[in-house]
Design an enzyme around this catalytic site. Structure first.
Site, mmCIF file in Angstrom:
data_model
loop_
_atom_site.group_PDB
_atom_site.id
_atom_site.type_symbol
_atom_site.label_atom_id
_atom_site.label_comp_id
_atom_site.label_asym_id
_atom_site.label_seq_id
_atom_site.Cartn_x
_atom_site.Cartn_y
_atom_site.Cartn_z
ATOM 1 N N SER A 139 0.766 -1.142 0.133
ATOM 2 C CA SER A 139 -0.024 -0.100 -0.051
ATOM 3 C C SER A 139 1.133 1.148 0.082
ATOM 4 C CB SER A 139 -0.874 0.257 1.297
ATOM 5 O OG SER A 139 -1.441 1.263 1.304
ATOM 6 N N TYR A 152 -2.574 -0.031 10.339
ATOM 7 C CA TYR A 152 -2.641 -0.571 9.022
ATOM 8 C C TYR A 152 -1.396 -0.097 8.257
ATOM 9 C CZ TYR A 152 -3.835 -0.835 4.310
ATOM 10 O OH TYR A 152 -4.252 -1.140 2.793
HETATM 11 N N1 LIG Z 1 -8.459 -0.296 -2.356
HETATM 12 C C1 LIG Z 1 -7.253 0.609 -1.938
HETATM 13 O O1 LIG Z 1 -7.356 1.416 -1.821
HETATM 14 C C2 LIG Z 1 -6.036 -0.162 -1.422
HETATM 15 C C3 LIG Z 1 -5.120 0.731 -1.443
HETATM 16 C C4 LIG Z 1 -3.680 0.120 -1.033
HETATM 17 C C5 LIG Z 1 -3.642 -1.190 -0.650
HETATM 18 N N2 LIG Z 1 -4.587 -1.987 -0.909
HETATM 19 C C6 LIG Z 1 -4.231 -3.361 -0.424
HETATM 20 O O2 LIG Z 1 -4.699 -4.106 -1.704
HETATM 21 C C7 LIG Z 1 -5.285 -5.473 -1.025
HETATM 22 C C8 LIG Z 1 -6.625 -5.804 -1.812
HETATM 23 O O3 LIG Z 1 -7.572 -5.072 -1.055
HETATM 24 P P1 LIG Z 1 -8.880 -4.348 -1.904
HETATM 25 O O4 LIG Z 1 -8.685 -3.176 -1.810
HETATM 26 O O5 LIG Z 1 -8.945 -5.092 -3.150
HETATM 27 O O6 LIG Z 1 -10.033 -4.888 -0.807
HETATM 28 P P2 LIG Z 1 -11.043 -5.869 -0.905
HETATM 29 O O7 LIG Z 1 -12.173 -5.653 -1.911
HETATM 30 O O8 LIG Z 1 -11.833 -5.535 0.522
HETATM 31 O O9 LIG Z 1 -10.524 -7.064 -0.990
HETATM 32 C C9 LIG Z 1 -9.746 -7.779 0.154
HETATM 33 C C10 LIG Z 1 -9.771 -9.217 0.095
HETATM 34 O O10 LIG Z 1 -9.017 -9.801 0.992
HETATM 35 C C11 LIG Z 1 -9.591 -10.963 1.341
HETATM 36 N N3 LIG Z 1 -9.513 -11.597 2.586
HETATM 37 C C12 LIG Z 1 -9.555 -10.533 3.799
HETATM 38 N N4 LIG Z 1 -9.246 -11.495 5.038
HETATM 39 C C13 LIG Z 1 -9.115 -12.573 4.590
HETATM 40 C C14 LIG Z 1 -8.649 -13.800 5.083
HETATM 41 N N5 LIG Z 1 -8.692 -13.814 6.380
HETATM 42 N N6 LIG Z 1 -8.353 -14.920 4.452
HETATM 43 C C15 LIG Z 1 -8.401 -14.785 3.047
HETATM 44 N N7 LIG Z 1 -8.740 -13.685 2.256
HETATM 45 C C16 LIG Z 1 -9.083 -12.742 3.142
HETATM 46 C C17 LIG Z 1 -11.204 -10.791 1.156
HETATM 47 O O11 LIG Z 1 -11.763 -11.957 0.696
HETATM 48 P P3 LIG Z 1 -12.784 -12.721 1.676
HETATM 49 O O12 LIG Z 1 -13.551 -11.646 2.755
HETATM 50 O O13 LIG Z 1 -13.802 -13.320 0.885
HETATM 51 O O14 LIG Z 1 -12.164 -13.600 2.491
HETATM 52 C C18 LIG Z 1 -11.086 -10.008 -0.134
HETATM 53 O O15 LIG Z 1 -11.093 -10.662 -1.205
HETATM 54 C C19 LIG Z 1 -5.439 -5.140 0.450
HETATM 55 O O16 LIG Z 1 -4.004 -5.889 0.921
HETATM 56 C C20 LIG Z 1 -5.127 -3.936 0.805
HETATM 57 O O17 LIG Z 1 -4.550 -3.640 1.948
HETATM 58 C C21 LIG Z 1 -5.744 -1.443 -1.216
#
Ligand SMILES: NC(=O)c1ccc[n+]([C@@H]2O[C@H](COP(=O)([O-])OP(=O)(O)OC[C@H]3O[C@@H](n4cnc5c(N)ncnc54)[C@H](OP(=O)(O)O)[C@@H]3O)[C@@H](O)[C@H]2O)c1
Length: 241
Positions: A139, A152
């Site tokens: 991130s 975080y």
């Molecule tokens: N969106 C942003 O602005 C942003 C910015 C910087 C970094 N990121 C990073 O990008 C990554 C993906 O996030 P996203 O933005 O796509 O958010 P998201 O739509 O909430 O996706 C998060 C994913 O993580 C999975 N997850 C959560 N807990 C889990 C567990 N215990 N075991 C297996 N899977 C788990 C969820 O699946 P289930 O709930 O189905 O298990 C979901 O598929 C994360 O690491 C986040 O920190 C996102």
């Protein structure tokens, strides 16, 4: 077909789902992993209907045995794991004085332990098969700290450090990439329970880019020739400062 097997954790929504769709369309054999298997099944079915190869597998990345079973199962079915995308993450932001200690622990468990479980399950296989590629979705929070983001951001600094350490220790046959997104459209902010942090995030997250922008960065990194190791990519919305 690109004869490579890519495992993506957190593929049930957001960046992981977008990566599965893009890589599936590009011909990679995609294994979508997360807890919400109905969502994984839907996306895998779409990739397959469009002519790709994709399977859905239940995993909770906080459970080491679960992640080992995932990787062993993929090796049994496909013969190898060529790319492991450590993408699963949660972001229940709050000020430290809100004392939402269970949520701090959840971030440590998913964002740090989950990453380590992915590495522990896959590294022996990469060594046995003579190579592979780790991709960590960290991130912008791995590069700067914001109020309400202490834990975080700490988890993402840790993700950055672990991935950089892995790069330094790895044989050249193992490539290692950290991708640090800025604000991306996804369900990530839904995990925020603290009202102050929710309000702050509404304005912080007003400018965002589609999850496919990060999927494109993942595709770029893993699509390079074997001797080209793309180690770090930061992708922000042009409007994010
Ligand atoms: N969106 C942003 O602005 C942003 C910015 C910087 C970094 N990121 C990073 O990008 C990554 C993906 O996030 P996203 O933005 O796509 O958010 P998201 O739509 O909430 O996706 C998060 C994913 O993580 C999975 N997850 C959560 N807990 C889990 C567990 N215990 N075991 C297996 N899977 C788990 C969820 O699946 P289930 O709930 O189905 O298990 C979901 O598929 C994360 O690491 C986040 O920190 C996102």
């Amino acid at each position: 077909m690109v004869n490579k097997v890519v495992v993506i954790t957190g593929a049930s929504s957001g960046i992981g789902q977008a990566a599965a769709l893009r890589l599936g369309a590009e011909g990679y054999q995609v294994v979508l992993a997360a807890r919400r298997t109905d969502r994984l099944d839907e996306t895998a079915a779409k990739i397959t209907a469009d002519g790709g190869t994709a399977v859905a597998r239940a995993v909770d990345v906080t459970d080491r045995d679960d992640v080992v079973a995932l990787v062993d199962g993929v090796v049994g079915e496909f013969g190898s794991v060529d790319v492991f995308v450590n993408n699963a993450g949660v972001m229940p932001l709050s000020r430290l004085d809100a004392l939402l200690v269970d949520e701090w622990n959840q971030m440590i468990d998913v964002n740090i332990r989950g990453l380590l479980h992915g590495i522990a399950a896959t590294l022996p296989q990469f060594k046995a098969q003579g190579g592979g590629h780790f991709v960590t979705v960290a991130s912008i929070g791995a590069h700067e700290v914001v109020a309400t983001g202490a834990v975080y951001c700490a988890s993402k600094y840790a993700a950055w450090a672990i991935t950089e350490g892995l790069r330094q220790e790895s044989d050249p046959s193992i490539r290692v990439t950290t991708i640090s997104p800025g604000v991306v459209e996804s369900e990530l902010a839904d995990t925020i329970s603290d009202p102050t942090a929710q309000a702050a995030m509404r304005s912080y997250r007003a400018v965002s880019i589609p999850a496919d922008a990060i999927a494109a960065a993942i595709s770029y990194a893993i699509g390079q020739p074997d001797d080209v190791d793309v180690n770090e990519i930061i992708v922000r919305p042009a409007g994010q400062r």
